[in-house]
Design a protein around this motif. Structure first.
Motif, PDB file in Angstrom:
ATOM      1  N   LEU A   6      -7.387  -9.738 -11.682  1.00 21.41           N
ATOM      2  CA  LEU A   6      -6.656  -8.474 -11.816  1.00 21.41           C
ATOM      3  C   LEU A   6      -5.611  -8.331 -10.714  1.00 21.41           C
ATOM      4  O   LEU A   6      -4.460  -7.959 -10.971  1.00 21.41           O
ATOM      5  CB  LEU A   6      -7.628  -7.293 -11.790  1.00 21.41           C
ATOM      6  CG  LEU A   6      -6.992  -5.907 -11.919  1.00 21.41           C
ATOM      7  CD1 LEU A   6      -6.266  -5.759 -13.257  1.00 21.41           C
ATOM      8  CD2 LEU A   6      -8.065  -4.835 -11.756  1.00 21.41           C
ATOM      9  N   ALA A   7      -6.004  -8.629  -9.477  1.00 27.67           N
ATOM     10  CA  ALA A   7      -5.063  -8.534  -8.351  1.00 27.67           C
ATOM     11  C   ALA A   7      -3.899  -9.505  -8.536  1.00 27.67           C
ATOM     12  O   ALA A   7      -2.739  -9.146  -8.318  1.00 27.67           O
ATOM     13  CB  ALA A   7      -5.797  -8.811  -7.036  1.00 27.67           C
ATOM     14  N   ALA A  10      -1.559  -8.302 -11.213  1.00 30.11           N
ATOM     15  CA  ALA A  10      -0.779  -7.153 -10.737  1.00 30.11           C
ATOM     16  C   ALA A  10       0.406  -7.590  -9.883  1.00 30.11           C
ATOM     17  O   ALA A  10       1.527  -7.104 -10.083  1.00 30.11           O
ATOM     18  CB  ALA A  10      -1.684  -6.197  -9.956  1.00 30.11           C
ATOM     19  N   ILE A  97       3.014   0.857 -11.566  1.00 25.27           N
ATOM     20  CA  ILE A  97       1.604   0.791 -11.976  1.00 25.27           C
ATOM     21  C   ILE A  97       0.973  -0.503 -11.488  1.00 25.27           C
ATOM     22  O   ILE A  97      -0.151  -0.507 -10.965  1.00 25.27           O
ATOM     23  CB  ILE A  97       1.482   0.951 -13.506  1.00 25.27           C
ATOM     24  CG1 ILE A  97       1.843   2.384 -13.909  1.00 25.27           C
ATOM     25  CG2 ILE A  97       0.086   0.577 -13.993  1.00 25.27           C
ATOM     26  CD1 ILE A  97       2.063   2.585 -15.387  1.00 25.27           C
ATOM     27  N   SER A  98       1.694  -1.603 -11.613  1.00 26.49           N
ATOM     28  CA  SER A  98       1.140  -2.886 -11.156  1.00 26.49           C
ATOM     29  C   SER A  98       0.928  -2.885  -9.644  1.00 26.49           C
ATOM     30  O   SER A  98      -0.043  -3.469  -9.151  1.00 26.49           O
ATOM     31  CB  SER A  98       2.028  -4.052 -11.580  1.00 26.49           C
ATOM     32  OG  SER A  98       3.213  -4.102 -10.826  1.00 26.49           O
ATOM     33  N   GLU A  99       1.782  -2.204  -8.911  1.00 24.10           N
ATOM     34  CA  GLU A  99       1.639  -2.155  -7.454  1.00 24.10           C
ATOM     35  C   GLU A  99       0.455  -1.289  -7.038  1.00 24.10           C
ATOM     36  O   GLU A  99      -0.260  -1.616  -6.088  1.00 24.10           O
ATOM     37  CB  GLU A  99       2.952  -1.700  -6.829  1.00 24.10           C
ATOM     38  CG  GLU A  99       4.020  -2.789  -6.968  1.00 24.10           C
ATOM     39  CD  GLU A  99       5.438  -2.297  -7.141  1.00 24.10           C
ATOM     40  OE1 GLU A  99       5.693  -1.086  -7.003  1.00 24.10           O
ATOM     41  OE2 GLU A  99       6.315  -3.151  -7.437  1.00 24.10           O
ATOM     42  N   VAL A 101      -2.220  -0.921  -8.932  1.00 22.35           N
ATOM     43  CA  VAL A 101      -3.361  -1.776  -9.287  1.00 22.35           C
ATOM     44  C   VAL A 101      -3.576  -2.841  -8.213  1.00 22.35           C
ATOM     45  O   VAL A 101      -4.715  -3.123  -7.823  1.00 22.35           O
ATOM     46  CB  VAL A 101      -3.169  -2.407 -10.679  1.00 22.35           C
ATOM     47  CG1 VAL A 101      -4.204  -3.487 -10.951  1.00 22.35           C
ATOM     48  CG2 VAL A 101      -3.211  -1.331 -11.764  1.00 22.35           C
ATOM     49  N   VAL A 104      -5.317  -1.224  -5.194  1.00 22.80           N
ATOM     50  CA  VAL A 104      -6.728  -0.907  -5.461  1.00 22.80           C
ATOM     51  C   VAL A 104      -7.559  -2.185  -5.551  1.00 22.80           C
ATOM     52  O   VAL A 104      -8.620  -2.290  -4.922  1.00 22.80           O
ATOM     53  CB  VAL A 104      -6.866  -0.054  -6.739  1.00 22.80           C
ATOM     54  CG1 VAL A 104      -8.323   0.106  -7.147  1.00 22.80           C
ATOM     55  CG2 VAL A 104      -6.210   1.307  -6.540  1.00 22.80           C
ATOM     56  N   ALA A 105      -7.080  -3.172  -6.318  1.00 22.90           N
ATOM     57  CA  ALA A 105      -7.825  -4.423  -6.460  1.00 22.90           C
ATOM     58  C   ALA A 105      -7.952  -5.140  -5.118  1.00 22.90           C
ATOM     59  O   ALA A 105      -9.020  -5.658  -4.776  1.00 22.90           O
ATOM     60  CB  ALA A 105      -7.149  -5.322  -7.495  1.00 22.90           C
TER      61      ALA A 105
END
Length: 135
Positions: A6-7, A10, A97-99, A101, A104-105
């Motif tokens: 996920l990271a 992102a 949004i990807s940043e 994520v 958070v990841a």
């Protein structure tokens, strides 16, 4: 491994958006164009590190990448950055949004190291993928 994937996705999404924008004309915007290239290279490098080094550094870089990239965009939409004023569009939302994520990841991936440091145990080593140990 799921959180690392996920990271990595992102940071790659953010890098791809920046590469798209660079080809779409940002390359001609001086310092900002150059910084977009840095973003693309950094995103790709961090994604590779997330899969090849299971230490604390790649998640730390992931959080920093997301935070710095999002902060730069927010500055550019409010007061401007190096004379460039950006606006919210579909690709800006996708990158933002990807940043988030990524931050958070990356933070979730850092939790085992943080809890180890706080308890005084620390981590004995940071092992790259494949089981080899660095001392």
């Amino acid at each position: 491994m799921g959180m690392r994937i996920l990271a990595a996705v992102a940071v790659v999404v953010s890098a791809v958006v920046h590469l798209y924008l660079w080809f779409d004309g940002v390359r001609d915007q001086g310092t900002v164009g150059q910084l977009f290239v840095v973003n693309v290279v950094a995103g790709a490098a961090i994604a590779v590190l997330l899969f090849t080094w299971h230490g604390w550094v790649p998640p730390f870089l992931t959080v920093g990448f997301g935070a710095s990239t999002l902060a730069a965009f927010l500055v550019s939409t409010t007061v401007g950055l190096f004379g460039i004023e950006a606006s919210w569009s579909w690709y800006a939302w996708l990158a933002a949004i990807s940043e988030v994520v990524a931050m958070v990841a990356g933070a979730v991936l850092l939790l085992p190291w943080i809890s180890g440091w706080r308890s005084g145990r620390g981590r004995q080593h940071d092992a790259p993928v494949g089981g080899a140990h660095l001392h």
